[in-house]
Scaffold this motif. Structure first.
Motif, PDB file in Angstrom:
ATOM      1  N   HIS A 190       0.807  -1.224   0.000  1.00  0.00           N
ATOM      2  CA  HIS A 190       0.000   0.000   0.000  1.00  0.00           C
ATOM      3  C   HIS A 190       0.841   1.276   0.000  1.00  0.00           C
ATOM      4  O   HIS A 190       0.358   2.338   0.402  1.00  0.00           O
ATOM      5  CB  HIS A 190      -0.973   0.021   1.181  1.00  0.00           C
ATOM      6  CG  HIS A 190      -1.933  -1.122   1.176  1.00  0.00           C
ATOM      7  ND1 HIS A 190      -3.047  -1.179   0.364  1.00  0.00           N
ATOM      8  CD2 HIS A 190      -1.935  -2.283   1.891  1.00  0.00           C
ATOM      9  CE1 HIS A 190      -3.698  -2.312   0.583  1.00  0.00           C
ATOM     10  NE2 HIS A 190      -3.044  -2.999   1.499  1.00  0.00           N
ATOM     11  N   LEU A 191       2.077   1.191  -0.448  1.00  0.00           N
ATOM     12  CA  LEU A 191       2.909   2.373  -0.620  1.00  0.00           C
ATOM     13  C   LEU A 191       3.339   2.460  -2.075  1.00  0.00           C
ATOM     14  O   LEU A 191       3.638   1.438  -2.696  1.00  0.00           O
ATOM     15  CB  LEU A 191       4.155   2.303   0.269  1.00  0.00           C
ATOM     16  CG  LEU A 191       3.958   2.456   1.770  1.00  0.00           C
ATOM     17  CD1 LEU A 191       5.295   2.300   2.493  1.00  0.00           C
ATOM     18  CD2 LEU A 191       3.327   3.802   2.117  1.00  0.00           C
ATOM     19  N   PRO A 192       3.389   3.661  -2.643  1.00  0.00           N
ATOM     20  CA  PRO A 192       3.829   3.785  -4.033  1.00  0.00           C
ATOM     21  C   PRO A 192       5.319   3.501  -4.182  1.00  0.00           C
ATOM     22  O   PRO A 192       6.077   3.491  -3.199  1.00  0.00           O
ATOM     23  CB  PRO A 192       3.510   5.248  -4.371  1.00  0.00           C
ATOM     24  CG  PRO A 192       3.524   5.948  -3.056  1.00  0.00           C
ATOM     25  CD  PRO A 192       2.998   4.957  -2.059  1.00  0.00           C
ATOM     26  N   ALA A 193       5.729   3.262  -5.403  1.00  0.00           N
ATOM     27  CA  ALA A 193       7.145   3.133  -5.749  1.00  0.00           C
ATOM     28  C   ALA A 193       7.586   4.467  -6.345  1.00  0.00           C
ATOM     29  O   ALA A 193       7.075   4.888  -7.384  1.00  0.00           O
ATOM     30  CB  ALA A 193       7.352   2.007  -6.751  1.00  0.00           C
ATOM     31  N   ILE A 194       8.510   5.126  -5.662  1.00  0.00           N
ATOM     32  CA  ILE A 194       8.945   6.458  -6.085  1.00  0.00           C
ATOM     33  C   ILE A 194      10.460   6.534  -5.996  1.00  0.00           C
ATOM     34  O   ILE A 194      11.037   6.332  -4.915  1.00  0.00           O
ATOM     35  CB  ILE A 194       8.334   7.568  -5.205  1.00  0.00           C
ATOM     36  CG1 ILE A 194       6.798   7.476  -5.174  1.00  0.00           C
ATOM     37  CG2 ILE A 194       8.765   8.948  -5.714  1.00  0.00           C
ATOM     38  CD1 ILE A 194       6.158   8.436  -4.186  1.00  0.00           C
ATOM     39  N   GLY A 195      11.105   6.837  -7.123  1.00  0.00           N
ATOM     40  CA  GLY A 195      12.535   7.041  -7.114  1.00  0.00           C
ATOM     41  C   GLY A 195      13.278   6.113  -8.050  1.00  0.00           C
ATOM     42  O   GLY A 195      12.677   5.329  -8.803  1.00  0.00           O
ATOM     43  N   PRO A 196      14.604   6.179  -8.036  1.00  0.00           N
ATOM     44  CA  PRO A 196      15.422   5.366  -8.939  1.00  0.00           C
ATOM     45  C   PRO A 196      15.298   3.886  -8.625  1.00  0.00           C
ATOM     46  O   PRO A 196      15.210   3.484  -7.465  1.00  0.00           O
ATOM     47  CB  PRO A 196      16.853   5.869  -8.671  1.00  0.00           C
ATOM     48  CG  PRO A 196      16.693   7.185  -8.004  1.00  0.00           C
ATOM     49  CD  PRO A 196      15.420   7.116  -7.236  1.00  0.00           C
ATOM     50  N   ASP A 197      15.308   3.075  -9.668  1.00  0.00           N
ATOM     51  CA  ASP A 197      15.306   1.627  -9.498  1.00  0.00           C
ATOM     52  C   ASP A 197      16.756   1.152  -9.455  1.00  0.00           C
ATOM     53  O   ASP A 197      17.481   1.296 -10.443  1.00  0.00           O
ATOM     54  CB  ASP A 197      14.564   0.948 -10.662  1.00  0.00           C
ATOM     55  CG  ASP A 197      14.269  -0.513 -10.395  1.00  0.00           C
ATOM     56  OD1 ASP A 197      15.182  -1.219  -9.904  1.00  0.00           O
ATOM     57  OD2 ASP A 197      13.144  -0.962 -10.669  1.00  0.00           O
ATOM     58  N   PRO A 198      17.200   0.592  -8.331  1.00  0.00           N
ATOM     59  CA  PRO A 198      18.610   0.181  -8.228  1.00  0.00           C
ATOM     60  C   PRO A 198      18.975  -0.957  -9.163  1.00  0.00           C
ATOM     61  O   PRO A 198      20.154  -1.225  -9.386  1.00  0.00           O
ATOM     62  CB  PRO A 198      18.736  -0.245  -6.758  1.00  0.00           C
ATOM     63  CG  PRO A 198      17.350  -0.644  -6.360  1.00  0.00           C
ATOM     64  CD  PRO A 198      16.433   0.280  -7.107  1.00  0.00           C
ATOM     65  N   ARG A 199      17.968  -1.615  -9.744  1.00  0.00           N
ATOM     66  CA  ARG A 199      18.217  -2.753 -10.625  1.00  0.00           C
ATOM     67  C   ARG A 199      18.350  -2.361 -12.084  1.00  0.00           C
ATOM     68  O   ARG A 199      18.760  -3.193 -12.922  1.00  0.00           O
ATOM     69  CB  ARG A 199      17.066  -3.762 -10.471  1.00  0.00           C
ATOM     70  CG  ARG A 199      16.851  -4.236  -9.041  1.00  0.00           C
ATOM     71  CD  ARG A 199      15.463  -4.826  -8.853  1.00  0.00           C
ATOM     72  NE  ARG A 199      14.416  -3.837  -9.050  1.00  0.00           N
ATOM     73  CZ  ARG A 199      13.102  -4.088  -8.920  1.00  0.00           C
ATOM     74  NH1 ARG A 199      12.709  -5.310  -8.603  1.00  0.00           N
ATOM     75  NH2 ARG A 199      12.229  -3.138  -9.120  1.00  0.00           N
ATOM     76  N   ALA A 200      17.984  -1.120 -12.420  1.00  0.00           N
ATOM     77  CA  ALA A 200      17.991  -0.673 -13.818  1.00  0.00           C
ATOM     78  C   ALA A 200      18.461   0.779 -13.867  1.00  0.00           C
ATOM     79  O   ALA A 200      17.646   1.696 -13.748  1.00  0.00           O
ATOM     80  CB  ALA A 200      16.602  -0.808 -14.445  1.00  0.00           C
ATOM     81  N   PRO A 201      19.763   1.021 -14.004  1.00  0.00           N
ATOM     82  CA  PRO A 201      20.284   2.392 -14.000  1.00  0.00           C
ATOM     83  C   PRO A 201      19.603   3.281 -15.043  1.00  0.00           C
ATOM     84  O   PRO A 201      19.492   2.909 -16.206  1.00  0.00           O
ATOM     85  CB  PRO A 201      21.771   2.200 -14.331  1.00  0.00           C
ATOM     86  CG  PRO A 201      22.075   0.794 -13.910  1.00  0.00           C
ATOM     87  CD  PRO A 201      20.821   0.017 -14.178  1.00  0.00           C
ATOM     88  N   GLY A 202      19.114   4.417 -14.583  1.00  0.00           N
ATOM     89  CA  GLY A 202      18.433   5.354 -15.467  1.00  0.00           C
ATOM     90  C   GLY A 202      16.925   5.265 -15.409  1.00  0.00           C
ATOM     91  O   GLY A 202      16.227   6.144 -15.917  1.00  0.00           O
ATOM     92  N   LEU A 203      16.395   4.203 -14.784  1.00  0.00           N
ATOM     93  CA  LEU A 203      14.943   4.043 -14.667  1.00  0.00           C
ATOM     94  C   LEU A 203      14.483   4.519 -13.301  1.00  0.00           C
ATOM     95  O   LEU A 203      15.037   4.119 -12.268  1.00  0.00           O
ATOM     96  CB  LEU A 203      14.551   2.573 -14.855  1.00  0.00           C
ATOM     97  CG  LEU A 203      13.061   2.233 -14.686  1.00  0.00           C
ATOM     98  CD1 LEU A 203      12.223   2.913 -15.768  1.00  0.00           C
ATOM     99  CD2 LEU A 203      12.858   0.716 -14.717  1.00  0.00           C
ATOM    100  N   LEU A 204      13.468   5.374 -13.302  1.00  0.00           N
ATOM    101  CA  LEU A 204      12.831   5.820 -12.062  1.00  0.00           C
ATOM    102  C   LEU A 204      11.364   5.435 -12.116  1.00  0.00           C
ATOM    103  O   LEU A 204      10.758   5.394 -13.199  1.00  0.00           O
ATOM    104  CB  LEU A 204      12.956   7.331 -11.878  1.00  0.00           C
ATOM    105  CG  LEU A 204      14.375   7.899 -11.744  1.00  0.00           C
ATOM    106  CD1 LEU A 204      14.946   8.260 -13.109  1.00  0.00           C
ATOM    107  CD2 LEU A 204      14.373   9.131 -10.846  1.00  0.00           C
ATOM    108  N   HIS A 205      10.790   5.167 -10.956  1.00  0.00           N
ATOM    109  CA  HIS A 205       9.378   4.806 -10.886  1.00  0.00           C
ATOM    110  C   HIS A 205       8.581   5.888 -10.158  1.00  0.00           C
ATOM    111  O   HIS A 205       9.071   6.511  -9.203  1.00  0.00           O
ATOM    112  CB  HIS A 205       9.187   3.474 -10.160  1.00  0.00           C
ATOM    113  CG  HIS A 205       9.817   2.311 -10.857  1.00  0.00           C
ATOM    114  ND1 HIS A 205       9.286   1.744 -11.999  1.00  0.00           N
ATOM    115  CD2 HIS A 205      10.945   1.604 -10.585  1.00  0.00           C
ATOM    116  CE1 HIS A 205      10.049   0.740 -12.391  1.00  0.00           C
ATOM    117  NE2 HIS A 205      11.058   0.632 -11.555  1.00  0.00           N
TER     118      HIS A 205
END
Length: 380
Positions: free
Chosen positions: A325-340
C-alpha cells in the motif's frame, strides 16, 4: 545532467502523476518528453474523483507524502487556472455507532500527533457541517486540509504550464527500452520509432508493472477496479467530502473480493460523485450491478435526499495497487536510469505533486524533501 538536442528525461504516462513529474522536472530546467499510448488523463486519472486527502492515511510515510502534497496543491491552485476546480472544502468522516466514533477519535488523535488538523464533531453538530446528513449518526471528525480537484483539467494544465520544456507524444505506445552496452538506459522504443534520453520515469499507473518488465525488473503493480456513480446536477447538497468510517479499512485491505464503503462529494458543476468500490478483477471493465447497487445504498443511507435523485452515468477505473500500500517512487537500483512513480492506488491525484517534486530532485541530484526510503522500488 546533460542538456542537448535530446530530451533529458522521458516520462511514460500522461496521467496526473506523469504530468506532475514532467511539470517539476521542467521547472528544474530539464527538457521532458511525455509519452502515452492514449490521451492526456485517458487512464486512471480520467476515472478519478479528484480526492486530495490527508484524512484517510495512517501516520507514517504516506501521510508525510500527503502533507507535502497538500502544501504543493495550495501553491498549484494559485499558479494554475481556476478551471481545475480546486476546492479546499475539507473532509468529514462519520460513524454510525459509538464504537465507530471511538475508533475515529483514536485515529484522529494519532494523526494530530503527526501534524494533521482534525476536529472532533459530536453528533449534535454534524448537521451544522452537512444539513442533509441522515439522523442518528454517532459523530465524526472534520479534516479541513482535505480538498478536491478536477483531475483531467488539472493534468492538462500542469502539462501546459511548463510551456515548451515539455513535448507530448500521444497515441504512441512504448514497446521497449533502449540500453547502452553497460546496461544503462538511453531511451525507449515506441510504435513510431526511438526516443532518446538518459532517464526514463515509469508513471504508467496500473500498467506500471508491465512497463517495469520491459526493463527486466519486477514491480508487482496490480489493477484494483472501482466504480463511481455520477448524479444529475444538483444544488450543493453535499458540502464536504463525506465518507463512512469503514472506507479507511477498505483502503488498507488487500482483499480481492468486492468491498464498498460510502464516499460522497459534490462538485462545482453540480453532479454528486458516489463511491467507493474496490476489487481485484484484472483489467475487466464489465459493469457490476452489485457494486453499483451497494454504492447507491451506501450513499442514500448517509444522505437520504439522494434517494430521489437520478444517477446519470457511471465510470470505471483501475487503481494501481502495490501489496504494501505504498507507491514506488525514485530510482530503481536494478535498472540504471529508470525511475518509478507509480503504485499510488487510489491516492495518485492527491500524492502527485509530492511525487513529481521528489522525482525532479532525484533527476537533478537534489536532496529529497522527505525520506523516500519507504518508497524504494527495489524493496520488491
Amino acid at each position: 545532467m546533460p542538456t542537448g538536442k535530446l530530451s533529458d528525461v522521458i516520462v511514460i504516462g500522461a496521467g496526473m502523476v506523469g504530468a506532475a513529474c514532467a511539470y517539476y522536472a521542467a521547472g528544474a530546467g530539464l527538457r521532458v518528453t511525455v509519452i502515452d499510448r492514449g490521451s492526456v488523463a485517458g487512464g486512471t486519472t480520467g476515472a478519478g474523483e479528484g480526492n486530495l486527502l490527508v484524512s484517510d492515511k495512517e501516520p507514517g510515510p504516506e501521510l508525510e507524502l500527503a502533507r507535502l502534497s497538500a502544501r504543493l496543491w495550495t501553491e498549484l491552485s494559485g499558479a494554475l487556472p481556476a478551471r481545475i476546480e480546486y476546492e479546499p472544502k475539507g473532509g468529514l468522516i462519520v460513524a454510525a455507532d459509538e464504537p465507530g466514533a471511538a475508533a475515529l477519535r483514536d485515529f484522529a488523535d494519532r494523526q494530530r500527533a503527526a501534524g494533521v488538523t482534525a476536529e472532533e464533531i459530536p453528533a449534535d453538530r454534524l448537521h451544522d457541517l452537512e444539513p442533509h446528513l441522515a439522523p442518528g449518526l454517532a459523530g465524526g471528525v472534520h479534516y479541513p486540509q482535505d480538498a478536491q480537484v478536477m483531475p483531467a483539467l488539472a493534468t492538462a494544465h500542469l502539462l501546459r504550464a511548463a510551456g515548451n520544456r515539455i513535448r507530448l507524444r500521444l497515441g504512441e505506445e512504448v514497446t521497449g527500452l533502449l540500453t547502452a552496452p553497460d546496461g544503462t538506459l538511453r531511451g525507449v522504443r515506441t510504435t513510431r520509432g526511438e526516443v532518446h534520453a538518459p532517464y526514463v520515469v515509469n508513471a504508467a499507473g496500473a500498467w506500471g508493472g508491465e512497463l517495469a518488465r520491459l526493463a527486466g525488473v519486477e514491480l508487482p503493480v496490480r489493477p484494483r477496479r472501482g466504480f463511481v456513480l455520477v448524479t444529475e446536477p444538483l444544488p450543493r447538497v453535499v458540502r464536504h467530502k463525506v465518507y463512512a468510517a469503514g472506507y479507511m479499512a477498505d483502503v488498507a485491505s488487500g482483499s480481492a473480493t468486492l468491498q464498498t464503503s460510502a464516499v460522497i462529494e459534490g462538485t462545482p458543476a453540480g453532479p454528486v460523485l458516489i463511491g467507493a468500490s474496490r476489487e481485484h478483477a484484472g483489467f475487466d471493465r464489465t459493469l457490476s450491478p452489485q457494486a453499483l447497487q451497494r454504492l447507491a445504498a451506501g450513499a442514500t443511507a448517509l444522505f437520504p435526499v439522494l434517494g430521489t435523485v437520478r444517477a446519470m452515468r457511471t465510470y470505471t477505473g483501475f487503481r494501481p495497487y502495490l501489496p504494501d500500500h505504498l507507491p514506488a517512487i525514485g530510482p530503481d537500483p536494478r535498472a540504471p536510469g529508470l525511475l518509478h512513480a507509480c503504485g499510488h492506488e487510489g491516492a495518485g491525484i492527491g500524492l502527485a505533486p509530492a511525487t513529481g517534486f521528489v522525482i525532479a530532485r532525484c533527476l537533478t541530484g537534489g536532496e529529497p524533501p522527505l525520506d523516500i526510503g519507504p518508497f524504494d522500488p527495489g524493496r520488491f
